[in-house]
Design a protein around this motif. Structure first.
Motif, PDB file in Angstrom:
ATOM      1  N   GLY A 116     -16.013  54.356   8.488  1.00 45.58           N
ATOM      2  CA  GLY A 116     -16.941  53.269   8.739  1.00 45.58           C
ATOM      3  C   GLY A 116     -17.309  53.162  10.198  1.00 45.58           C
ATOM      4  N   PRO A 117     -18.026  52.094  10.564  1.00 47.02           N
ATOM      5  CA  PRO A 117     -18.517  51.962  11.941  1.00 47.02           C
ATOM      6  C   PRO A 117     -17.388  51.707  12.923  1.00 47.02           C
ATOM      7  CG  PRO A 117     -18.932  49.951  10.701  1.00 47.02           C
ATOM      8  CD  PRO A 117     -18.422  50.957   9.715  1.00 47.02           C
ATOM      9  N   GLY A 118     -17.641  52.080  14.166  1.00 46.13           N
ATOM     10  CA  GLY A 118     -16.677  51.814  15.213  1.00 46.13           C
ATOM     11  C   GLY A 118     -15.684  52.934  15.407  1.00 46.13           C
ATOM     12  N   VAL A 119     -14.939  52.832  16.503  1.00 46.21           N
ATOM     13  CA  VAL A 119     -13.948  53.837  16.880  1.00 46.21           C
ATOM     14  C   VAL A 119     -12.574  53.186  16.910  1.00 46.21           C
ATOM     15  CG1 VAL A 119     -13.162  55.391  18.703  1.00 46.21           C
ATOM     16  CG2 VAL A 119     -15.619  55.125  18.258  1.00 46.21           C
ATOM     17  N   THR A 120     -11.634  53.777  16.177  1.00 44.11           N
ATOM     18  CA  THR A 120     -10.239  53.354  16.235  1.00 44.11           C
ATOM     19  C   THR A 120      -9.408  54.552  16.660  1.00 44.11           C
ATOM     20  OG1 THR A 120     -10.542  51.712  14.475  1.00 44.11           O
ATOM     21  CG2 THR A 120      -8.277  52.396  14.967  1.00 44.11           C
ATOM     22  N   ARG A 121      -8.930  54.515  17.890  1.00 43.72           N
ATOM     23  CA  ARG A 121      -8.100  55.627  18.388  1.00 43.72           C
ATOM     24  C   ARG A 121      -6.922  55.016  19.148  1.00 43.72           C
ATOM     25  NH1 ARG A 121     -11.879  58.524  20.331  1.00 43.72           N
ATOM     26  NH2 ARG A 121     -11.825  57.703  22.456  1.00 43.72           N
ATOM     27  N   LEU A 122      -5.763  55.056  18.524  1.00 43.89           N
ATOM     28  CA  LEU A 122      -4.569  54.473  19.088  1.00 43.89           C
ATOM     29  C   LEU A 122      -3.743  55.544  19.793  1.00 43.89           C
ATOM     30  CD1 LEU A 122      -3.527  52.064  16.180  1.00 43.89           C
ATOM     31  CD2 LEU A 122      -5.190  51.712  18.016  1.00 43.89           C
ATOM     32  N   PRO A 123      -2.892  55.145  20.721  1.00 48.62           N
ATOM     33  CA  PRO A 123      -2.128  56.130  21.488  1.00 48.62           C
ATOM     34  C   PRO A 123      -1.077  56.849  20.652  1.00 48.62           C
ATOM     35  CG  PRO A 123      -1.406  53.907  22.018  1.00 48.62           C
ATOM     36  CD  PRO A 123      -2.623  53.762  21.167  1.00 48.62           C
ATOM     37  N   CYS A 134     -24.214  47.575  30.055  1.00 50.06           N
ATOM     38  CA  CYS A 134     -24.100  47.786  28.606  1.00 50.06           C
ATOM     39  C   CYS A 134     -25.058  46.848  27.882  1.00 50.06           C
ATOM     40  CB  CYS A 134     -22.667  47.607  28.110  1.00 50.06           C
ATOM     41  SG  CYS A 134     -21.905  46.019  28.484  1.00 50.06           S
ATOM     42  N   ARG A 135     -25.620  47.335  26.816  1.00 43.67           N
ATOM     43  CA  ARG A 135     -26.663  46.602  26.079  1.00 43.67           C
ATOM     44  C   ARG A 135     -26.134  45.290  25.506  1.00 43.67           C
ATOM     45  NH1 ARG A 135     -29.044  50.130  21.530  1.00 43.67           N
ATOM     46  NH2 ARG A 135     -27.048  49.598  20.563  1.00 43.67           N
ATOM     47  N   ASP A 136     -26.823  44.213  25.821  1.00 41.66           N
ATOM     48  CA  ASP A 136     -26.504  42.866  25.345  1.00 41.66           C
ATOM     49  C   ASP A 136     -25.127  42.388  25.797  1.00 41.66           C
ATOM     50  OD1 ASP A 136     -28.958  42.757  24.001  1.00 41.66           O
ATOM     51  OD2 ASP A 136     -28.109  43.590  22.164  1.00 41.66           O
ATOM     52  N   GLY A 137     -24.507  43.082  26.747  1.00 40.15           N
ATOM     53  CA  GLY A 137     -23.189  42.683  27.217  1.00 40.15           C
ATOM     54  C   GLY A 137     -22.091  42.863  26.195  1.00 40.15           C
ATOM     55  N   PRO A 168     -18.605  48.017  17.358  1.00 36.29           N
ATOM     56  CA  PRO A 168     -19.260  49.293  17.081  1.00 36.29           C
ATOM     57  C   PRO A 168     -20.602  49.464  17.764  1.00 36.29           C
ATOM     58  CG  PRO A 168     -18.324  48.398  15.062  1.00 36.29           C
ATOM     59  CD  PRO A 168     -18.206  47.322  16.114  1.00 36.29           C
ATOM     60  N   ASP A 169     -21.334  48.360  18.046  1.00 38.48           N
ATOM     61  CA  ASP A 169     -22.652  48.467  18.650  1.00 38.48           C
ATOM     62  C   ASP A 169     -22.610  48.487  20.176  1.00 38.48           C
ATOM     63  OD1 ASP A 169     -21.735  45.850  18.413  1.00 38.48           O
ATOM     64  OD2 ASP A 169     -23.738  44.985  18.334  1.00 38.48           O
ATOM     65  N   GLU A 170     -21.434  48.643  20.755  1.00 37.41           N
ATOM     66  CA  GLU A 170     -21.301  48.851  22.196  1.00 37.41           C
ATOM     67  C   GLU A 170     -22.153  50.048  22.619  1.00 37.41           C
ATOM     68  OE1 GLU A 170     -17.165  48.672  24.136  1.00 37.41           O
ATOM     69  OE2 GLU A 170     -17.493  50.806  23.785  1.00 37.41           O
ATOM     70  N   GLY A 172     -15.844  50.216  20.280  1.00 36.67           N
ATOM     71  CA  GLY A 172     -17.022  50.979  20.647  1.00 36.67           C
ATOM     72  C   GLY A 172     -16.685  52.362  21.157  1.00 36.67           C
ATOM     73  N   ALA A 173     -17.730  53.146  21.416  1.00 36.12           N
ATOM     74  CA  ALA A 173     -17.568  54.538  21.824  1.00 36.12           C
ATOM     75  C   ALA A 173     -17.613  54.724  23.333  1.00 36.12           C
ATOM     76  CB  ALA A 173     -18.660  55.390  21.167  1.00 36.12           C
ATOM     77  N   TYR A 174     -17.642  53.638  24.103  1.00 30.43           N
ATOM     78  CA  TYR A 174     -17.838  53.734  25.554  1.00 30.43           C
ATOM     79  C   TYR A 174     -16.672  53.158  26.353  1.00 30.43           C
ATOM     80  CZ  TYR A 174     -22.613  54.821  24.178  1.00 30.43           C
ATOM     81  OH  TYR A 174     -23.712  55.403  23.593  1.00 30.43           O
ATOM     82  N   ASP A 175     -16.089  52.081  25.868  1.00 29.71           N
ATOM     83  CA  ASP A 175     -15.022  51.391  26.594  1.00 29.71           C
ATOM     84  C   ASP A 175     -13.897  52.368  26.929  1.00 29.71           C
ATOM     85  OD1 ASP A 175     -13.106  49.688  27.590  1.00 29.71           O
ATOM     86  OD2 ASP A 175     -12.726  48.670  25.693  1.00 29.71           O
ATOM     87  N   GLY A 176     -13.598  52.516  28.210  1.00 27.93           N
ATOM     88  CA  GLY A 176     -12.512  53.387  28.639  1.00 27.93           C
ATOM     89  C   GLY A 176     -12.917  54.835  28.709  1.00 27.93           C
TER      90      GLY A 176
END
Length: 402
Positions: A22-29, A368-371, A376-378, A86-90
């Motif tokens: 589904g939408p968004g990124v989940t990547r844990l350490p 970043c768009r709309d702050g 997911p829409d980051e 989102g796909a940009y944070d970090g």
């Protein structure tokens, strides 16, 4: 090469290293997704001509050697995300750092440079965060290795299973005299740059955070039989305080105050609330002003409680001091931005806040768009990311350590 378009392509690719559909990124350490991401980042670092290794804390390090005896300039951010983030944070900061070094691959630099991809900034899998930078700064608490995730896996075991060295963390502390400074590029996670129509912004500091538990106590009774006059309704008192928080916060420039948690007792529709606890979080780039604001808010809460016939208590539950960016290192970015970078504080915590215990820090925000962030829409545009690569590349070429 169009560095912004290349950044967008790389971010799209690494976003596929996620654990939930589904939408968004989940990547844990220290997960399989993290391992896949490490392979991708290794490719970015090698394309920039960096030698690559993973340190004991699971931080992926790409290094470019400098002149003999030169200090090392660090560039970093984190690879992990919040669930469905989102796909940009970090991760964008890691991408842009690699691209800037690729852009100056054939140019001489006055320092050695390392790009750091930290494993865990968000603190989602384990109830701790910023392990990588804290290890480098020598402020990591080894006791947190016993902390467990939801499946009962300890941080120690997760790190060891990933190829890290839990017993080697104390030896990872860097020598401050060998480090020139730390730079971090990050999406703003807020609306200021978009409102100012600016692609990039220079961060002045990272806000300190204070959390307080406020408790209002009154007297319960039957909602249908106790007259309105003379009630000691704890929720009325708490509600009046919550309604005043935004106005009080505006009395201090740049201060943020939020009530995000509220617990009501007995919690029945036909019973007058006799106890309400709430969590007040206050953030400011200036610790003294934050302290003054908290004191004023506590005084106002006590006055409201007295007017409503309720008791009141306030207890600090968390505090993180503010971190100011280094003026000299920030000036390197400002000059590389050719004098066209607005300034703003960071209301969110970053790896830089922990790195400040080791060396001078500076940060560059990307619009970043709309702050929007942690969703997911980051989104950050290729053009803005390309501008960030250009600024960082110019800063690297011009930088001369003191």
């Amino acid at each position: 090469m169009d560095w912004g378009e290349e950044a967008a392509r790389r971010l799209t690719r690494i976003a596929e290293a996620a654990s939930l559909p589904g939408p968004g990124v989940t990547r844990l350490p220290f997960t399989e997704e993290h391992r896949v991401a490490m392979g991708i980042i290794t490719g970015w670092m090698e394309a920039a001509g960096l030698s690559v290794q993973m340190d004991a804390a699971g931080t992926l390090v790409g290094r470019r050697e400098g002149p003999a005896g030169a200090k090392t300039l660090l560039i970093g951010s984190h690879q992990d995300s919040v669930p469905g983030g989102g796909a940009y944070d970090g991760i964008m900061g890691v991408v842009l750092g690699c691209l800037a070094l690729e852009a100056v691959k054939d140019r001489p630099l006055n320092v050695a440079v390392e790009v750091l991809a930290f494993a865990d900034e968000e603190g989602v899998r384990f109830p701790t965060a910023l392990m990588g930078p804290r290890v480098l700064a020598g402020t990591f608490d080894a006791g947190t290795l016993a902390m467990q995730d939801r499946d009962g896996v300890s941080l120690r075991d997760a790190l060891a299973g990933f190829g890290g060295e839990p017993d080697g963390l104390a030896q990872m502390k860097r020598r401050a005299e060998e480090i020139a400074g730390y730079l971090e590029l990050h999406i703003e996670q807020g609306p200021v740059l978009e409102r100012e129509d600016a692609a990039l912004g220079l961060v002045t500091g990272i806000c300190g955070i204070e959390r307080l538990e406020l408790r209002f106590t009154g007297s319960t009774g039957h909602a249908g039989t106790v007259p309105m006059d003379g009630r000691q309704d704890a929720l009325v008192a708490a509600g009046r305080f919550v309604a005043e928080v935004p106005g009080m916060a505006r009395e201090w420039d740049g201060l943020r105050a939020t009530v995000g948690m509220l617990k009501v007792s007995p919690g029945a529709p036909n019973a007058i609330p006799d106890a309400v606890s709430l969590v007040l979080e206050v953030r400011s780039e200036r610790d003294a002003e934050r302290g003054a604001a908290v004191a004023e808010m506590g005084k106002r809460a006590a006055e409201i409680a007295e007017r409503t016939g309720c008791g009141f208590e306030m207890e600090q539950t968390y505090q993180q001091p503010a971190v100011l960016c280094d003026p000299a290192l920030s000036d390197v970015l400002a000059r590389a931005g050719q004098g066209d970078l607005p300034t703003l504080p960071s209301g969110a915590t970053h790896d830089a806040s922990a790195m400040a215990d080791l060396c001078p820090i500076a940060m560059l925000f990307v619009r970043c768009r709309d702050g929007v962030s942690h969703r997911p829409d980051e989104f950050a545009s290729a053009a803005d990311m390309g501008a960030a690569v250009d600024v960082l590349a110019r800063a690297l070429v011009s930088y001369e350590p003191a």
